[in-house]
Design a protein around this motif. Structure first.
Motif, PDB file in Angstrom:
ATOM      1  N   ILE A  41       0.855  -1.197   0.000  1.00  0.00           N
ATOM      2  CA  ILE A  41       0.000   0.000   0.000  1.00  0.00           C
ATOM      3  C   ILE A  41       0.886   1.240   0.000  1.00  0.00           C
ATOM      4  O   ILE A  41       0.640   2.200  -0.739  1.00  0.00           O
ATOM      5  CB  ILE A  41      -0.957   0.000   1.214  1.00  0.00           C
ATOM      6  CG1 ILE A  41      -1.859  -1.236   1.176  1.00  0.00           C
ATOM      7  CG2 ILE A  41      -1.801   1.271   1.225  1.00  0.00           C
ATOM      8  CD1 ILE A  41      -2.731  -1.410   2.418  1.00  0.00           C
ATOM      9  N   GLY A  42       1.939   1.230   0.820  1.00  0.00           N
ATOM     10  CA  GLY A  42       2.855   2.368   0.872  1.00  0.00           C
ATOM     11  C   GLY A  42       3.474   2.644  -0.493  1.00  0.00           C
ATOM     12  O   GLY A  42       3.544   3.803  -0.939  1.00  0.00           O
ATOM     13  N   THR A  43       3.900   1.599  -1.177  1.00  0.00           N
ATOM     14  CA  THR A  43       4.484   1.774  -2.508  1.00  0.00           C
ATOM     15  C   THR A  43       3.442   2.346  -3.472  1.00  0.00           C
ATOM     16  O   THR A  43       3.742   3.233  -4.277  1.00  0.00           O
ATOM     17  CB  THR A  43       5.002   0.420  -3.034  1.00  0.00           C
ATOM     18  OG1 THR A  43       6.004  -0.054  -2.133  1.00  0.00           O
ATOM     19  CG2 THR A  43       5.607   0.566  -4.422  1.00  0.00           C
ATOM     20  N   GLU A  64       0.750   4.200  -2.754  1.00  0.00           N
ATOM     21  CA  GLU A  64       0.510   5.610  -2.435  1.00  0.00           C
ATOM     22  C   GLU A  64       1.647   6.475  -2.965  1.00  0.00           C
ATOM     23  O   GLU A  64       1.435   7.544  -3.549  1.00  0.00           O
ATOM     24  CB  GLU A  64       0.464   5.808  -0.910  1.00  0.00           C
ATOM     25  CG  GLU A  64      -0.706   5.161  -0.229  1.00  0.00           C
ATOM     26  CD  GLU A  64      -0.678   5.375   1.280  1.00  0.00           C
ATOM     27  OE1 GLU A  64       0.141   6.174   1.776  1.00  0.00           O
ATOM     28  OE2 GLU A  64      -1.474   4.727   1.980  1.00  0.00           O
ATOM     29  N   MET A 100       8.462   9.416   2.443  1.00  0.00           N
ATOM     30  CA  MET A 100       7.158   8.911   2.873  1.00  0.00           C
ATOM     31  C   MET A 100       7.173   7.380   2.910  1.00  0.00           C
ATOM     32  O   MET A 100       6.740   6.764   3.893  1.00  0.00           O
ATOM     33  CB  MET A 100       6.044   9.411   1.966  1.00  0.00           C
ATOM     34  CG  MET A 100       4.659   9.038   2.476  1.00  0.00           C
ATOM     35  SD  MET A 100       3.306   9.771   1.507  1.00  0.00           S
ATOM     36  CE  MET A 100       3.094   8.509   0.246  1.00  0.00           C
ATOM     37  N   LEU A 101       7.698   6.779   1.856  1.00  0.00           N
ATOM     38  CA  LEU A 101       7.733   5.313   1.839  1.00  0.00           C
ATOM     39  C   LEU A 101       8.686   4.774   2.905  1.00  0.00           C
ATOM     40  O   LEU A 101       8.423   3.736   3.530  1.00  0.00           O
ATOM     41  CB  LEU A 101       8.127   4.822   0.440  1.00  0.00           C
ATOM     42  CG  LEU A 101       8.037   3.314   0.180  1.00  0.00           C
ATOM     43  CD1 LEU A 101       6.702   2.738   0.630  1.00  0.00           C
ATOM     44  CD2 LEU A 101       8.258   3.009  -1.294  1.00  0.00           C
ATOM     45  N   ILE A 117       6.816   4.817   6.207  1.00  0.00           N
ATOM     46  CA  ILE A 117       5.846   3.719   6.241  1.00  0.00           C
ATOM     47  C   ILE A 117       6.566   2.401   6.494  1.00  0.00           C
ATOM     48  O   ILE A 117       6.146   1.585   7.326  1.00  0.00           O
ATOM     49  CB  ILE A 117       5.052   3.667   4.910  1.00  0.00           C
ATOM     50  CG1 ILE A 117       4.156   4.906   4.785  1.00  0.00           C
ATOM     51  CG2 ILE A 117       4.236   2.390   4.797  1.00  0.00           C
ATOM     52  CD1 ILE A 117       3.533   5.102   3.409  1.00  0.00           C
ATOM     53  N   PRO A 136      -4.935  10.356  -2.501  1.00  0.00           N
ATOM     54  CA  PRO A 136      -5.113   9.657  -1.224  1.00  0.00           C
ATOM     55  C   PRO A 136      -3.810   8.978  -0.794  1.00  0.00           C
ATOM     56  O   PRO A 136      -3.187   8.259  -1.582  1.00  0.00           O
ATOM     57  CB  PRO A 136      -6.177   8.583  -1.527  1.00  0.00           C
ATOM     58  CG  PRO A 136      -6.526   8.705  -2.964  1.00  0.00           C
ATOM     59  CD  PRO A 136      -5.598   9.673  -3.625  1.00  0.00           C
ATOM     60  N   VAL A 137      -3.378   9.235   0.411  1.00  0.00           N
ATOM     61  CA  VAL A 137      -2.174   8.589   0.962  1.00  0.00           C
ATOM     62  C   VAL A 137      -2.461   8.125   2.389  1.00  0.00           C
ATOM     63  O   VAL A 137      -1.870   8.615   3.352  1.00  0.00           O
ATOM     64  CB  VAL A 137      -0.952   9.550   0.952  1.00  0.00           C
ATOM     65  CG1 VAL A 137      -0.433   9.767  -0.456  1.00  0.00           C
ATOM     66  CG2 VAL A 137      -1.291  10.897   1.578  1.00  0.00           C
ATOM     67  N   LEU A 166      -1.752   5.486   4.368  1.00  0.00           N
ATOM     68  CA  LEU A 166      -0.668   5.067   5.270  1.00  0.00           C
ATOM     69  C   LEU A 166       0.331   6.207   5.476  1.00  0.00           C
ATOM     70  O   LEU A 166       0.831   6.403   6.586  1.00  0.00           O
ATOM     71  CB  LEU A 166       0.068   3.838   4.724  1.00  0.00           C
ATOM     72  CG  LEU A 166      -0.709   2.528   4.622  1.00  0.00           C
ATOM     73  CD1 LEU A 166       0.250   1.361   4.395  1.00  0.00           C
ATOM     74  CD2 LEU A 166      -1.547   2.248   5.845  1.00  0.00           C
TER      75      LEU A 166
END
Lengths: 332, 332, 332, 332
Positions: C214-216, C218, D207-208, D211, D292-293, D295
């Motif tokens: 999901i992180g990837t 996003e 960001m990744l 996460i 939409p992000v 996580l």
């Protein structure tokens, strides 16, 4: 015989509404059939006392003998285990911490079902997974008895003053009989549907409560940081669409409202770890029924993090304190 | 001169509370000084009409000429741009979609500040970032005028019937003057504090509203899957601590309540993309003030995902539909 | 007698490492003792075939008789129920959809434990709650047999080619015996610790996998919207600290990588509903152990919402598609 | 004149690829034109030193005069403000804490643009909102100069050893010229696309990363509570689909890996508040682009909560410690 008793009890229940209550309260104890009670903890103890106050002979037990002393002094008969309770009473209320305890008390080696009489009414006021309530109910029915789940809303205070709310699941025809006992311990007794729906209603309410409380805390904190006076913000929310029980009745910001835990360093009230437990049940039922509950799930995680960070025993409105910037620590 | 007008207007505002209202409403239009209006969209149009109805001459403009026609037919004077409005009126209301529009309308090449008179009262009813309100306020003050932010709660319906709620930020001494105009367009006019606090109150309320709505939707959906009747569940929540505006006034489950968008396939009401915009503002202010808003943030993401999945134009209570299991798709 | 068999099998297991493998594979079927297999679904069927290929006589059963046909034609002996399997084989592999099936197959009326021989080795490759693995293990031990949990990673493809990874929990002394069988079906057999730790490792891996995916998704979506070329962004992430299996081996963005489900409209691979199931297990174990898993929990909710919106049967990398703005729907 | 210099530099940049590198490195300092540097903080200081080491005369400034001393002693010329830097150098690197600083340094009263020469190359290595990079770029272009955003990955250590990674956004034809300078300070210089894409790549990666780090922490914590040895669990994840940079290179669990902050009480490394800042940027760009992000957004909130609870200065892998159950506090 028990069935006969049962039937007369139900008629009695129906009549109660019409009789002069002073007559009822002046009846001698002997005229009421005894009620069993299993689980005399913080909640069970005052609940059982209220049954005594209403003139019911109480046959009680608890795994911790010391928990039974006070009730014994007040006239309750203390027995060794749930099976003994079932041997002496055909209406039993159970109030236990979690699902495994309920399974043990009903179906264990010394459990209620070892000696339960046909036609008995077994009411479980524990807050547990509705699926467990259903399982226990099936086992109870096999013995010819009736099971109802009747979890409560309201804490030790409401238990003491007899102002609990009971959410009741079970066969509708038995509801009046259950109501007779539950009104001794609570101000509201709500019929919710089939077995398990009492638990469902309780879990649903508490999930939404947790979401509202965290949401209110985030909102109040954000508003304060944006320069709003907390009392004014609460007033605006409460006259607008942001209004909820946590904003208008149990505001988590110290000083906004009187007589709530936020004004008393989050002492008393409903503990964070109890909320975390209820949210765990909500999560489990949501997972089992494949229901998405994104905010409920995050609320669970936040209360779980709070338990990990020292808030377990504080009132659940302390999430305001948890989220609030700890200024001395903040850098950059 | 404008300053004198201004002062007299303020006295007037104060007097209003004590005068016979029938007298006021019978005054001829000529006796009121004109009010400028910038932004005649879905909300601005009915708001400006209400100013006309209350006898104020209106000087208006909009970047889309066609938006001005209706108001012109009702007697408003239409001018080319905000600067022209400021040239002809010393009280101006602006109602614009977002922060960049507000910056343009106030500080752009044809903006209000090009021709604003000293002592003018500029009221912005747009919903924007409070930080932008503060920036604009500083620019307005440099010109010797007064700025107030006064975002509204209530949609097109409330704008039409003059039942909006205004949340007003700005210097307290000017509040009465603002109130005189705003009461023509709204039922509640609430003073919130310094410039930006009107926006803050609006954003805070809508963040908590979104959390309550998603929470109610999750809860109702979970309860229904656990066997509870939706009307009964709503009733239980509404008498318990789960109660919130979304459960008791705007229930998202079709059939639970009448006269709400859930009963009309989520038509009308407050659109998902508008809620997503407000939650974006809440997120931005929370980020800027380093305030943790975990549920507010997730609520934002959920409404953003809904926009991505075709719910942009539906009422924001359609999150119930979004979360509900689509049974034909479900496998395993 | 079974104990003797068992012991000799263990010696055999130990020897295997040193013997010439060509000799082993040329052995006649008769020289190997039979292996039981319960559960011939999408995964169990190719796994059982691989046991046959390695020369093991297979005694199998499944609740759906048609699932057994193919294996029967290949020479397996099909029996009526798990108890019959246990009657004829002292090494049994089970591969079932969920916890209740495992409980039934082991402890039900026709379950393995009805006829299990002392010293038997029972290996469960289902993915279930580690707490259930422990419960079943206790029941198995009471019968004098040995239980190991050995869930797999890798899908139907890996099951077919014998390239599964087994994560094995159980008494360390029995690991070699389990390994002998599992290496027929998998490329990696990893010992994880006590009973339940195989499940724990599987659940942990899949939770982190879901979070990474999901992180990837996003991140790739955000980068694309900010103007980055997806292949370039993937390259940058993969040489930086954002790197993860989902970005460098199974990229969810169509066109970034070949031979992955994102290039094939998210067909094949690991279904969203299977991921949702595993995340439900992760959530349940986290709840039971009071462990905060905020991202894992939200990942669960996102996959659950996807199931509700028609993604149940698509590969779990389709979360990229789910999150991506559906431009035709977007307004404002 | 500057334009001529600029052109020759560009030719030079292009030639570099073909010339003998030993010749280049043997050039005397005098033959290189000076490079401006604005912002001598923890990162800027070692970066500017590396320019000196590579033989570039450096003209530098910082709002804190004391930050300039060390560089002055090493031979840099210190001037009063960014405008003075622009007066003396036509290639300038800026390294500043946040968007407002960048706006001030470029467009403020003593900003670079007050005295920038046509044809100058301005490289901003700050991590800021890509939208701000674009705005500044537009202002720079109006002055006939060139702007590139080139944020870095790698902390103070990498800045000191000249091993930073630069992610560069801007006109492709200017990349070679930028690369000439950036390779003095970094090991990797990656061209990402138009202005702003350097920031986009940086923000996406971080960001990744966040996460993955929180996900790894949750997963390791859950696995440990389920009885898995942390080193073994890390090994299993790293050979499976759960693998990510945080699990295999920067494991957050003390004792699993050497030479990482988790082994040193989370000292050093990349601070939680810096991660919170980058996640705030990611959130802002996601909000602005309606992406939409979920996580990423929750990761932001978790790091924000950590700042509020005293983790601001600890390495961002301390989220493992934050989530871990604090056993002495846990009740029930």
């Amino acid at each position: 015989m028990a069935a006969v008793l049962r039937r007369s009890r139900k008629l009695w229940g129906r009549c109660l509404k019409h009789v002069d209550y002073t007559l009822v309260s002046s009846r001698s104890m002997a005229s009421k059939t005894p009620v069993g009670f299993v689980g005399l903890g913080n909640m069970g103890n005052p609940m059982a006392k209220n049954l005594l106050k209403h003139g019911y002979p109480v046959i009680a037990t608890d795994i911790f003998p010391e928990s039974c002393k006070e009730l014994q002094e007040l006239g309750a008969q203390i027995v060794d285990n749930p099976a003994e309770v079932a041997d002496k009473a055909d209406r039993i209320v159970t109030m236990l911490p979690s699902s495994p305890n309920v399974i043990e008390v009903y179906t264990g080696p010394n459990g209620i079902l070892k000696k339960v009489k046909k036609g008995s009414l077994l009411i479980d006021s524990s807050t547990i997974d509705p699926a467990v309530s259903k399982e226990v109910s099936v086992a109870v029915e096999k013995m010819g008895a009736v099971f109802m789940d009747a979890p409560v809303s309201g804490g030790v205070g409401a238990a003491t003053t007899g102002k609990l709310t009971f959410m009741v699941g079970g066969v509708e025809e038995e509801f009046t009989a259950a109501q007779e006992l539950l009104t001794c311990m609570g101000a509201n007794v709500v019929y919710c549907g089939a077995v398990g729906t009492g638990q469902a209603a309780k879990i649903c309410n508490n999930m939404l409560l947790a979401i509202g409380m965290i949401g209110t805390s985030e909102t109040m904190n954000l508003g304060i940081r944006l320069g709003l006076d907390p009392k004014l913000l609460a007033k605006i929310l409460n006259m607008s669409s942001g209004r909820c029980w946590s904003s208008d009745t149990y505001n988590p910001v110290p000083g906004v409202m009187e007589g709530v835990p936020s004004g008393n360093n989050y002492q008393g009230g409903f503990g964070t770890q109890l909320m975390a437990k209820d949210l765990g049940l909500a999560q489990a039922t949501a997972t089992n029924t494949k229901t998405p509950v994104p905010l409920g799930s995050l609320a669970h995680q936040i209360y779980r993090m709070m338990c990990a960070r020292g808030y377990a025993a504080k009132d659940f409105s302390s999430v305001f304190q948890f989220l609030r910037e700890d200024e001395k620590e903040e850098g950059q």
